[in-house]
Enzyme design. Structure first.
Site, PDB file in Angstrom:
ATOM      1  N   CYS A 140       0.830  -1.214   0.000  1.00 55.27           N
ATOM      2  CA  CYS A 140       0.000   0.000   0.000  1.00 55.27           C
ATOM      3  C   CYS A 140       0.863   1.262   0.000  1.00 55.27           C
ATOM      4  CB  CYS A 140      -0.922  -0.020   1.211  1.00 55.27           C
ATOM      5  SG  CYS A 140      -0.099  -0.506   2.750  1.00 55.27           S
ATOM      6  N   HIS A 220      -2.358   5.345   6.402  1.00 52.06           N
ATOM      7  CA  HIS A 220      -1.003   5.833   6.655  1.00 52.06           C
ATOM      8  C   HIS A 220      -0.961   7.300   6.227  1.00 52.06           C
ATOM      9  CE1 HIS A 220       0.177   1.593   6.745  1.00 52.06           C
ATOM     10  NE2 HIS A 220      -0.175   1.433   5.492  1.00 52.06           N
TER      11      HIS A 220
HETATM   12  P1  NAD Z   1      -5.098 -11.283   6.382  1.00 54.10           P
HETATM   13  O1  NAD Z   1      -4.446 -11.952   7.516  1.00 54.10           O
HETATM   14  O2  NAD Z   1      -6.177 -10.268   6.646  1.00 54.10           O
HETATM   15  O3  NAD Z   1      -5.710 -12.346   5.374  1.00 54.10           O
HETATM   16  C1  NAD Z   1      -5.003 -13.492   4.965  1.00 54.10           C
HETATM   17  C2  NAD Z   1      -5.986 -14.634   4.746  1.00 54.10           C
HETATM   18  O4  NAD Z   1      -5.282 -15.756   4.209  1.00 54.10           O
HETATM   19  C3  NAD Z   1      -6.664 -15.112   6.035  1.00 54.10           C
HETATM   20  O5  NAD Z   1      -8.029 -15.232   5.769  1.00 54.10           O
HETATM   21  C4  NAD Z   1      -6.017 -16.487   6.295  1.00 54.10           C
HETATM   22  O6  NAD Z   1      -6.908 -17.366   6.934  1.00 54.10           O
HETATM   23  C5  NAD Z   1      -5.715 -16.938   4.880  1.00 54.10           C
HETATM   24  N1  NAD Z   1      -4.639 -17.929   4.757  1.00 54.10           N
HETATM   25  C6  NAD Z   1      -3.542 -18.076   5.535  1.00 54.10           C
HETATM   26  N2  NAD Z   1      -2.766 -19.093   5.063  1.00 54.10           N
HETATM   27  C7  NAD Z   1      -3.386 -19.586   3.972  1.00 54.10           C
HETATM   28  C8  NAD Z   1      -3.098 -20.627   3.051  1.00 54.10           C
HETATM   29  N3  NAD Z   1      -1.977 -21.356   3.169  1.00 54.10           N
HETATM   30  N4  NAD Z   1      -3.972 -20.868   2.042  1.00 54.10           N
HETATM   31  C9  NAD Z   1      -5.091 -20.134   1.911  1.00 54.10           C
HETATM   32  N5  NAD Z   1      -5.427 -19.117   2.758  1.00 54.10           N
HETATM   33  C10 NAD Z   1      -4.581 -18.840   3.768  1.00 54.10           C
HETATM   34  O7  NAD Z   1      -3.913 -10.608   5.532  1.00 54.10           O
HETATM   35  P2  NAD Z   1      -3.991  -9.314   4.625  1.00 54.10           P
HETATM   36  O8  NAD Z   1      -3.881  -8.112   5.488  1.00 54.10           O
HETATM   37  O9  NAD Z   1      -5.160  -9.424   3.703  1.00 54.10           O
HETATM   38  O10 NAD Z   1      -2.617  -9.420   3.849  1.00 54.10           O
HETATM   39  C11 NAD Z   1      -2.451 -10.262   2.729  1.00 54.10           C
HETATM   40  C12 NAD Z   1      -1.254  -9.812   1.923  1.00 54.10           C
HETATM   41  O11 NAD Z   1      -1.505  -8.477   1.452  1.00 54.10           O
HETATM   42  C13 NAD Z   1       0.078  -9.707   2.694  1.00 54.10           C
HETATM   43  O12 NAD Z   1       1.130  -9.981   1.799  1.00 54.10           O
HETATM   44  C14 NAD Z   1       0.117  -8.258   3.124  1.00 54.10           C
HETATM   45  O13 NAD Z   1       1.426  -7.809   3.372  1.00 54.10           O
HETATM   46  C15 NAD Z   1      -0.475  -7.601   1.888  1.00 54.10           C
HETATM   47  N6  NAD Z   1      -1.054  -6.276   2.125  1.00 54.10           N
HETATM   48  C16 NAD Z   1      -1.866  -6.052   3.188  1.00 54.10           C
HETATM   49  C17 NAD Z   1      -2.408  -4.787   3.375  1.00 54.10           C
HETATM   50  C18 NAD Z   1      -3.299  -4.470   4.548  1.00 54.10           C
HETATM   51  O14 NAD Z   1      -3.508  -3.316   4.847  1.00 54.10           O
HETATM   52  N7  NAD Z   1      -3.863  -5.414   5.226  1.00 54.10           N
HETATM   53  C19 NAD Z   1      -2.119  -3.774   2.469  1.00 54.10           C
HETATM   54  C20 NAD Z   1      -1.298  -4.038   1.362  1.00 54.10           C
HETATM   55  C21 NAD Z   1      -0.786  -5.318   1.197  1.00 54.10           C
END
Ligand code: NAD
Length: 339
Positions: A140, A220
């Site tokens: 992000c 942010h």
């Molecule tokens: P999150 O924890 O909210 O969601 C991840 C999901 O994946 C959960 O539902 C979990 O149960 C599932 N999961 C875990 N292991 C798994 C597997 N082996 N197979 C299938 N599903 C699985 O995470 P998020 O915040 O959505 O982040 C996801 C990615 O996006 C990360 O790389 C993070 O750095 C990136 N990201 C997050 C944000 C943010 O603000 N949250 C912003 C930009 C990028």
């Protein structure tokens, strides 16, 4: 129709799923989870088939009234592109599964650049993603930095960028994360990872970033200073921001000077989940001194990367070759006009 699967239906995954489902040229073939949670009921209500990573957990879903369509491997077999939105680091572990299934996959910013070998931002390097099997949509903060740096760099050239990121501590639903009462240097050393991450997209930009985490959950805030190669005019910079489909301008007259007021504004606009897909640049903060431009921008961490994922899907499929056309299609399908 491009068939899209979402592996990891969490904060990012559920948003990308809704954005994909809204597109005229894409459909969701499935979303996946590791264990039951409230999001599964949302997936069911949306009509997204639910797949599971661990077949042994099937009964724990079914006894909650959540029908399981199959395993994640079966889901990959039904997709043209998998959006991997699993927690940082898990995407790397999943990569061999995508290779085995022969399916295209998009990783998120929590993975290292090397996992996909190509880092993506729609209006910086869309064409270089055409036809690729693996792409990483940068985080992000990096997306927010790339959008504005690229816009000013195209017009003026860039000598130097300095940016300070004041980061949200956790997403609103993450009850176990802090800090509750501290400003945490992230990290103590300079630069933070954001500058090098910008260079995975815009390799020629000299940039140094510093970051800290504060106890807040929505957005942010970036303090950015860019030294340009030609004399900039403030009016022209504001015009460039206004014309950009994903740069929003927080106008002075709106009385907004915080992330909290931006959140209220997004909710009043009726945006789904109060999401701000655009970078929110404070018009009154844009200041030009010689060749240096300074400004504040707020970045909604859960949202700006969602529209980038949708464009990355089109680029990898090669179905739309022009970045402006994909960005227009994505925004229009979401009824998204930057503020
Ligand atoms: P999150 O924890 O909210 O969601 C991840 C999901 O994946 C959960 O539902 C979990 O149960 C599932 N999961 C875990 N292991 C798994 C597997 N082996 N197979 C299938 N599903 C699985 O995470 P998020 O915040 O959505 O982040 C996801 C990615 O996006 C990360 O790389 C993070 O750095 C990136 N990201 C997050 C944000 C943010 O603000 N949250 C912003 C930009 C990028």
């Amino acid at each position: 129709m491009i068939r899209v699967a979402i592996n990891g239906y969490g904060t990012v995954g559920k948003r990308v799923a809704d954005a994909v489902a809204a597109q005229p040229d894409m459909e969701i073939v499935g979303v996946s989870k590791t264990r039951p949670s409230i999001e599964d009921y949302i997936a069911k209500a949306r009509g997204f088939p639910l797949y599971i990573a661990d077949p042994a957990k099937r009964s724990s879903f079914e006894k909650l009234g959540l029908p399981v369509a199959g395993t994640v491997q079966e889901m990959f077999g039904r997709a043209d592109v998998v959006v991997d939105a699993t927690p940082g680091g898990v995407g790397e572990e999943n990569k061999p599964l995508y290779e085995k299934a022969g399916v295209k996959a998009i990783f998120q910013g929590g993975e290292e650049h090397g996992v996909a070998g190509f880092s993506f931002c729609s209006d910086c390097n869309y064409r270089m993603a055409l036809g690729r099997q693996f792409v990483r949509v940068v985080s992000c903060n990096t997306t927010g930095l790339c959008r504005i740096i690229n816009t000013l760099d195209r017009e003026y050239g860039t000598s130097k960028v300095r940016a300070v990121m004041v980061r949200r501590a956790s997403d609103p639903g993450e009850v176990k994360k802090g800090p509750v009462d501290a400003v945490v240097l992230d990290p103590v050393t300079v630069p933070s990872h954001h500058g090098p991450d910008v260079q995975t997209v815009l390799a020629h930009i000299p940039i140094t970033t510093m970051a800290m985490i504060v106890p807040t959950t929505f957005m942010h805030m970036h303090a950015v200073q860019i030294e340009l190669k030609k004399d900039p005019k403030k009016e022209r910079i504001l015009e460039l921001i206004e014309k950009h489909p994903r740069l929003g301008l927080v106008r002075g007259g709106l009385g907004i000077r915080s992330t909290a007021e931006l959140k209220e504004y997004a909710l009043d606009l009726g945006r789904p989940r109060g999401d701000l897909w655009e970078s929110c640049i404070f018009a009154d903060s844009v200041a030009v001194q010689g060749r240096e431009v300074s400004f504040f921008q707020a970045i909604h961490q859960e949202a700006d990367i969602v529209v980038e994922n949708v464009d990355a899907i089109r680029a990898m499929m090669g179905s739309v070759k022009d970045p402006d056309e994909s960005i227009r299609m994505t925004n229009e399908a979401l009824r998204f006009t930057a503020i």
